[in-house]
Design a protein around this motif. Structure first.
Motif: not given
Length: 307
Positions: A237-265
Motif C-alpha cells: 500500500g505505501s509503495h503504491l501510494s508513493v508511485v501514484f503520487l510521484f507519477y501522477g504529479t509528474a505526468f500532470g505537470a507535463y500534460i497540463s503544459a500542453a493545455f495550459i497556456h499560462s506559463s506561471r500556472k
C-alpha cells in the motif's frame, strides 16, 4: 537581414510566480516550511532504518535511498526557489543537471522497490536469495550511474546552444525543457534526446512497476485466506501510494503544459512533483507502516533521552 544578439549565457532571468511583494513573502514562508518538513521527515526515515536492525531488509534499504534522493531533490530545487524570490538571476546549468539526476533516480528506485515487493509476494521462499545485499547495492549504483549519465548528456547538449541576451524563464527553478525553449539556436537534437530519454528512463521503470504489480495481484488473488490477502496488499500500500503520487504529479505537470497556456500556472503544477511528492513520502510510509511507526517512536524516545 536582421541580426539577433546571441551568446552562451550562464545567467537566466527566472520570472517566478508573482511580482506581488506580500505574496512573495507568503510563498517564501510556504516553500521554507515545505523544505524543512521534507528534509526533516526523510532524514528521520533514514535514521530510523539505520538504527533499527529489524529494518535492515531490501525494502527499507531502497526506502532509505529513496528518502536520500528526496532530500537531494528538494535541496536542488527549493533553496534556489527561495533565493529566486529575492533575486531573479540564476545560473541554471547546475540545477538542470541535478534535477535530472534525482528525478531519474527516483524512477529507478521506485521500480526497484516494486521488484522487491514482487519477489517477496510471488517468490517468498526464494526472497532472501533473490534480493541479496549484492543485488540491492548493484541496483542502487546502476540507477545512480544511469541517472548521472543522462543528466550529463542533457547538460552537454544544453551547453552547445546559444541564447539571446537576458533569456527569461517563466519558472522559479530551472528545468531542461524550459531552458531549451528560450534558446536562439537549433534545438532539434535536444528535443529528440529529451523524448528518447523520457521514454526510456521513465517508461522502462514504469513498465517494470506495472508488470510487477500485475504479477503481485495475480499471486494475491490465488491466496486461500482473506488474512493473507490483506497482509500482502498492506505491504504494497505505501509503495503504491508513493508511485501514484510521484507519477501522477509528474505526468500532470507535463500534460497540463500542453493545455495550459499560462506559463506561471504550468510552473505551479510542476512544483507538485518537485516539492509535494518528496514531502509526502515520509508521511505515507510512517503512517501506513507499523514497523516504521515503531522504529520512529524508538528513535524519538532515544533522541529525547539523549537531550
Amino acid at each position: 537581414m536582421e541580426t539577433r544578439n546571441q551568446t552562451s549565457v550562464s545567467e537566466f532571468l527566472l520570472l517566478g510566480l508573482t511580482e506581488d511583494l506580500e505574496l512573495q513573502f507568503l510563498l517564501f514562508i510556504l516553500f521554507l516550511s515545505i523544505y524543512l518538513v521534507t528534509v526533516f521527515g526523510n532524514l528521520l526515515i533514514i535514521l530510523a532504518v539505520g538504527s533499527d536492525s529489524h529494518l535492515h531488509t531490501p525494502m527499507y534499504f531502497f526506502l532509505s535511498n529513496l528518502s536520500f534522493a528526496d532530500i537531494c531533490f528538494s535541496k536542488t530545487t527549493i533553496p534556489k526557489m527561495l533565493v529566486n524570490l529575492k533575486a531573479q538571476n540564476q545560473s541554471c546549468l547546475t540545477q538542470v543537471c541535478f534535477v535530472l539526476v534525482f528525478a531519474a533516480l527516483e524512477n529507478f528506485l521506485l521500480a526497484a522497490m516494486a521488484y522487491d515487493r514482487y519477489a517477496a509476494i510471488c517468490h517468498p521462499l526464494r526472497y532472501t536469495v533473490i534480493m541479496n545485499p549484492r543485488l540491492c547495492g548493484l541496483l542502487t549504483l546502476l540507477s545512480l550511474f544511469i541517472s548521472t549519465e543522462d543528466a550529463l548528456i542533457h547538460s552537454l547538449l544544453v551547453l552547445r546552444l546559444s541564447f539571446c541576451i537576458d533569456p527569461e524563464i517563466p519558472y522559479i527553478f530551472c528545468e531542461v525543457i524550459q531552458v531549451i525553449k528560450v534558446a536562439c539556436s537549433d534545438t532539434l537534437i535536444n528535443n529528440i534526446f529529451i523524448y528518447f530519454a523520457a521514454s526510456m528512463l521513465a517508461g522502462i521503470p514504469l513498465f517494470g512497476i506495472i508488470f510487477s504489480y500485475t504479477q503481485i495481484v495475480s499471486s494475491i488473488l490465488k491466496m486461500p485466506s482473506a488474512g493473507g490477502k490483506h497482509k500482502a496488499f498492506s505491504t504494497c500500500g505505501s509503495h503504491l501510494s508513493v508511485v501514484f503520487l510521484f507519477y501522477g504529479t509528474a505526468f500532470g505537470a507535463y500534460i497540463s503544459a500542453a493545455f495550459i497556456h499560462s506559463s506561471r500556472k504550468t510552473a505551479v503544477v510542476s512544483m507538485m512533483y518537485t516539492m509535494v511528492a518528496p514531502m509526502m513520502n515520509p508521511f505515507i510510509y510512517s503512517l501506513r507502516n507499523k514497523d516504521m511507526k515503531g522504529s520512529l517512536r524508538k528513535l524519538v524516545r532515544s533522541i529525547s533521552a539523549f537531550h
